[in-house]
Design an enzyme around this catalytic site. Structure first.
Site, mmCIF file in Angstrom:
data_model
loop_
_atom_site.group_PDB
_atom_site.id
_atom_site.type_symbol
_atom_site.label_atom_id
_atom_site.label_comp_id
_atom_site.label_asym_id
_atom_site.label_seq_id
_atom_site.Cartn_x
_atom_site.Cartn_y
_atom_site.Cartn_z
ATOM 1 N N HIS A 60 -7.064 -0.580 -10.523
ATOM 2 C CA HIS A 60 -7.242 0.111 -9.241
ATOM 3 C C HIS A 60 -7.819 1.496 -9.506
ATOM 4 O O HIS A 60 -7.454 2.153 -10.482
ATOM 5 C CB HIS A 60 -5.904 0.209 -8.500
ATOM 6 C CG HIS A 60 -6.061 0.707 -7.099
ATOM 7 N ND1 HIS A 60 -6.987 0.189 -6.225
ATOM 8 C CD2 HIS A 60 -5.415 1.705 -6.428
ATOM 9 C CE1 HIS A 60 -6.908 0.830 -5.066
ATOM 10 N NE2 HIS A 60 -5.968 1.753 -5.167
ATOM 11 N N HIS A 72 -8.688 6.526 -2.119
ATOM 12 C CA HIS A 72 -8.920 5.218 -2.731
ATOM 13 C C HIS A 72 -9.104 4.165 -1.646
ATOM 14 O O HIS A 72 -8.605 4.298 -0.532
ATOM 15 C CB HIS A 72 -7.767 4.833 -3.671
ATOM 16 C CG HIS A 72 -6.421 4.776 -3.020
ATOM 17 N ND1 HIS A 72 -5.577 3.687 -3.108
ATOM 18 C CD2 HIS A 72 -5.744 5.688 -2.266
ATOM 19 C CE1 HIS A 72 -4.466 3.931 -2.451
ATOM 20 N NE2 HIS A 72 -4.536 5.133 -1.935
ATOM 21 N N CYS A 161 -12.677 -1.149 -4.549
ATOM 22 C CA CYS A 161 -12.309 0.227 -4.906
ATOM 23 C C CYS A 161 -13.165 0.784 -6.043
ATOM 24 O O CYS A 161 -13.396 1.996 -6.116
ATOM 25 C CB CYS A 161 -10.825 0.294 -5.274
ATOM 26 S SG CYS A 161 -10.341 -0.734 -6.694
#
Length: 230
Positions: A60, A72, A161
């Protein structure tokens, strides 16, 4: 008023996640709480830094904005169901995330470092070595990230992301995770053993479910397409 369809799907996902946890596929709630409130020393971060948190199956990514804030991109179904910002701003649950992936909906949100990392270790600017001489100024990175905050479309392969952070820090949205996934798929397709395995699975489905168009056609078409692609 809550959406009844969302409630039904949420209930089913909740049961699935409960079973997965009981089977050891997920962390216990106690472990999750410990991870959520892990401490991070933000004095090591500078505004514009690219933060990575390795997970079990993926990584992530986020952009540090300063003052313990991280921008994010997260798949999230909730903004489509309510305009209550207090509800939307809460940490995204697994149910919200999975439904967001399915609905191809996401939000570029700003969370604390603790909520962003959720107990995982954080790598800082680890991708800079892949983009030598292409790193934008910290001010430009922060400006790009802040301008993009809000609802956005989501695609596991084309707008995730990683695309968000590489666009902000390097000026071009790319995803090495996507490239690796696509290469893996190509390898599977090129491996002619997958044709045999697919054909065998098709024959088993015909044996178990009976001879019908819904079982026979995939048994013929899918192995043929894999064979031609290989």
């Amino acid at each position: 008023m809550k959406n009844p369809m969302y409630e039904i799907v949420s209930l089913l996902l909740e049961k699935f996640l409960l079973i997965a946890r009981l089977l050891g596929m997920g962390s216990s709630s106690e472990e999750d709480d410990k991870k959520k409130y892990a401490y991070y020393d933000t004095t090591y971060f500078k505004p514009g830094d690219l933060l990575e948190v390795p997970r079990t199956l993926f990584i992530h990514f986020g952009i540090y904005l300063g003052d313990n804030r991280v921008a994010h991109l997260m798949p999230d179904i909730l903004p489509a169901l309510t305009h209550d910002q207090k509800q939307i701003q809460k940490v995204v649950t697994n149910k919200r995330l999975i439904l967001g992936v399915i609905a191809k909906m996401a939000r570029i949100r700003v969370d604390t470092v603790e909520d962003f990392a959720y107990g995982g270790c954080i790598l800082v600017n680890h991708m800079d070595k892949l983009f030598k001489n292409h790193v934008l100024s910290n001010e430009e990175v922060v400006s790009r990230a802040e301008k993009l905050v809000g609802a956005t479309d989501y695609s596991l392969l084309w707008n995730n992301c990683e695309h968000f952070v590489t666009f902000c820090r390097y000026g071009s949205g790319v995803s090495f995770q996507t490239d690796k996934f696509c290469e893996t798929v190509k390898m599977i397709i090129r491996d002619q053993r997958s044709v045999l395995a697919t054909a065998l699975l098709g024959l088993v489905s015909i044996f178990c479910l009976g001879l019908a168009p819904s079982t026979t056609l995939p048994t013929i078409i899918i192995p043929f397409m894999l064979w031609m692609a290989g």
